[in-house]
Design an enzyme around this catalytic site. Structure first.
Site, PDB file in Angstrom:
ATOM      1  N   LYS A   1      -5.095   5.300  -0.736  1.00 18.20           N
ATOM      2  CA  LYS A   1      -3.883   6.091  -1.018  1.00 18.20           C
ATOM      3  C   LYS A   1      -4.005   6.747  -2.399  1.00 18.20           C
ATOM      4  O   LYS A   1      -4.436   6.103  -3.359  1.00 18.20           O
ATOM      5  CB  LYS A   1      -2.667   5.171  -0.965  1.00 18.20           C
ATOM      6  CG  LYS A   1      -1.322   5.895  -1.032  1.00 18.20           C
ATOM      7  CD  LYS A   1      -0.177   4.907  -0.829  1.00 18.20           C
ATOM      8  CE  LYS A   1       1.181   5.584  -0.818  1.00 18.20           C
ATOM      9  NZ  LYS A   1       2.295   4.621  -0.607  1.00 18.20           N
TER      10      LYS A   1
ATOM     11  N   SER B   1       5.472   5.989   3.070  1.00 15.28           N
ATOM     12  CA  SER B   1       4.806   7.043   2.337  1.00 15.28           C
ATOM     13  C   SER B   1       3.287   7.039   2.454  1.00 15.28           C
ATOM     14  O   SER B   1       2.644   8.037   2.134  1.00 15.28           O
ATOM     15  CB  SER B   1       5.186   6.937   0.858  1.00 15.28           C
ATOM     16  OG  SER B   1       4.702   5.730   0.306  1.00 15.28           O
TER      17      SER B   1
ATOM     18  N   SER C   1       6.367   1.196   3.002  1.00 17.34           N
ATOM     19  CA  SER C   1       5.387   2.280   3.093  1.00 17.34           C
ATOM     20  C   SER C   1       4.017   1.909   3.626  1.00 17.34           C
ATOM     21  O   SER C   1       3.193   2.790   3.861  1.00 17.34           O
ATOM     22  CB  SER C   1       5.205   2.939   1.734  1.00 17.34           C
ATOM     23  OG  SER C   1       6.263   3.828   1.505  1.00 17.34           O
TER      24      SER C   1
HETATM   25  N1  GLN Z   1      10.583   4.974   2.417  1.00 14.33           N
HETATM   26  C1  GLN Z   1      10.907   4.211   1.238  1.00 14.33           C
HETATM   27  C2  GLN Z   1      11.233   5.149   0.103  1.00 14.33           C
HETATM   28  O1  GLN Z   1      11.278   6.303   0.334  1.00 14.33           O
HETATM   29  C3  GLN Z   1       9.793   3.291   0.906  1.00 14.33           C
HETATM   30  C4  GLN Z   1       8.700   3.945   0.185  1.00 14.33           C
HETATM   31  C5  GLN Z   1       7.601   3.004  -0.175  1.00 14.33           C
HETATM   32  O2  GLN Z   1       7.531   1.875   0.308  1.00 14.33           O
HETATM   33  N2  GLN Z   1       6.777   3.454  -1.090  1.00 14.33           N
HETATM   34  O3  GLN Z   1      11.443   4.753  -0.999  1.00 14.33           O
END
Ligand code: GLN
Length: 479
Positions: free
Chosen positions: A74, A149, A173
């Protein structure tokens, strides 16, 4: 081939790491233009690392448990000398001067870097549509999102671009994109995997973990990257508990609780919006565990229903502080102004996307004098309630079960107009982040649209070995 099979072939000399890499690069050439899993494909670095692995094998040395395994990382994880963007324009042209600890550990285990994967800007999102570099598409249906994400890492594994993906999980995410792309996604215990070199989003929640095609692969990658790191002050000062040795021990006699509040049964107090096809797979998964000898019941984690509300105060509050460093002075982009303050403002205005700006504003407001107790303080108290409720549930159950995502993969653009709808994707995953507990998403059948459904196994702090035993049973039952 799974990561373990590839590593085995490379370690025994049946295949070269260079050959394994070239095969994955060929996959990337054929489908990456459509999928856009990567912000950068690191062919040259990968070839160099693969050649070093082959040289070690030729010299009679063991390159390690991930010998020659292609890894997609990532792009919020630092790689020395290799562009690391966090999916943001604000890091334009920035190259980290050091490697994240996970990068070092993966390389020492013989893994080969194939590229840096696309993500929602600074990991804020659930669909990978918030990347400054355009969305990633779901390899199983390119009209759909891969989740987010860490959507690029999930898509890379699902498309066969890499055998292992590395993601970060702040509110889901890793697990949510794993569910939407039909792969395994593991969020370790908070403090279990070093975050040195991970760009901080919400420091009390962020964890790094793997995406893989199989549960055994996830267990192996976890063992490589987990364990104490003196460079991360939140790292648990103990070696990681081994998972692989006990992975096949089954679930006979274990008590497994379906979280009632996340079961889709609204009349019985569940949150709304969990799709019936997802609920059906959840119950089939529970039945599979029961058939393997587990005792399944209904657990209650009442405060879990407030998880999303608490998270969307705590995470933006921490983000507003963590992202203050992107000021046009220290990293990447600078847009000049007539004084320093104006330069800071111009840089941040041009460099950050809409969702990141929304979070910084929300977080700054929640932390402001006069509102701190009403918002941030209250959210932290809800967090304590969630932890207490989990503790009470774990007095009766060894493991908990829920859906990972309320739905299968949705269409690109379906939720971009309404941030709240997007935030609700995380309803099942956020509670584990708030509690610091581990959780894993395992593919379990498909929804009415034929796309994968993920079932989530949750466990108390550092109970990854038990959790992954249940994951292995689910994987076998789903096959
Ligand atoms: N979807 C969640 C957010 O937008 C989690 C994101 C994540 O785990 N980095 O914050």
């Amino acid at each position: 081939m799974s990561a373990l099979e590839l590593a085995d072939a490379v370690r025994t000399g049946a295949r070269t790491a260079v050959d394994v890499l070239e095969q994955h690069l060929a996959e990337i050439r054929s489908r990456e233009p459509e999928i856009h899993a990567f912000n950068l494909v690191t062919e040259a670095v990968g070839r160099e690392q693969a050649a070093a692995v082959d040289a070690a094998v030729a010299a009679g040395d063991d390159p390690g448990p991930l010998a020659g395994v292609p890894v997609a990382l990532k792009d919020n994880t630092c790689t020395r000398g290799i562009a690391t963007t966090a999916g943001s324009r604000i890091l334009d042209q920035w190259r980290p001067p050091y490697d994240a600890t996970v990068v070092t550990r993966l390389r020492e285990a013989g893994a080969v870097l194939v590229g840096k994967t696309n993500l929602d800007e600074f990991a804020m999102g659930s669909s990978t549509e918030n990347s400054a570099f355009g969305p990633t598409r779901n390899p199983l249906d390119p009209s759909r999102v891969p989740g987010g994400s860490s959507g690029g890492s999930a898509a890379a594994v699902a498309a066969g671009f890499a055998a292992v993906g590395i993601g970060s999980d702040t509110g889901g995410s890793i697990r949510q994109p794993a569910a939407l792309c039909g792969v395994v996604g593991l969020k370790p215990t908070y403090g279990g995997v070093s975050r040195y070199g991970l760009m901080a989003f919400a420091s009390s929640l962020d964890q790094i973990g793997p995406f893989t095609a199989t549960v055994a692969d996830a267990a192996t990658v976890y063992e490589v990257i987990a364990g104490h790191d003196p460079l991360d002050s939140t790292s648990i000062p103990q070696p990681a508990r081994p998972i692989t040795a006990t992975l096949d021990q089954g679930v006979e006699g274990l008590r497994v609780g379906i979280i009632g509040e996340l079961s889709g049964d609204v009349a019985a107090g569940s949150v709304e919006g969990i799709a019936p096809d997802v609920v059906a797979r959840l119950h089939e998964a529970a039945a599979a565990l029961e058939a393997a000898g587990a005792r399944v019941g209904t657990a209650s984690v009442p405060a879990a229903v407030y998880g999303v509300s608490a998270y969307y105060l705590i995470a933006p509050a921490e983000a507003s502080s963590n992202l203050a460093r992107y000021d046009g002075v220290r990293f990447g982009l600078r847009v000049d102004g007539h004084n320093t303050h104006q330069m800071n403002a111009n840089t941040r205005t041009a460099g950050f996307g809409a969702e990141v700006k929304r979070r910084i504003m929300l977080g700054t407001y929640a932390l402001s004098a006069g509102y701190y107790d009403a918002y941030y303080g209250k959210a932290q108290r809800v967090r304590t309630l969630i932890i207490d409720d989990f503790d009470a549930a774990y007095a009766d159950f060894d493991l908990l079960l829920s859906p990972t995502s309320p739905t299968t993969a949705f269409a690109l653009g379906a939720k971009t107009a309404d941030p709240l709808t997007m935030y609700l994707n995380d309803v099942c995953t956020i509670p584990s982040n708030l509690a610091g507990h581990p959780a894993v998403s395992v593919p379990f059948g498909v929804g009415d649209d034929g796309l994968p459904v993920g079932v989530q196994v949750l466990a108390p702090m550092q109970a990854e070995p038990l959790m992954m035993r249940a994951a292995a049973v689910l994987e076998a039952a789903a096959a």
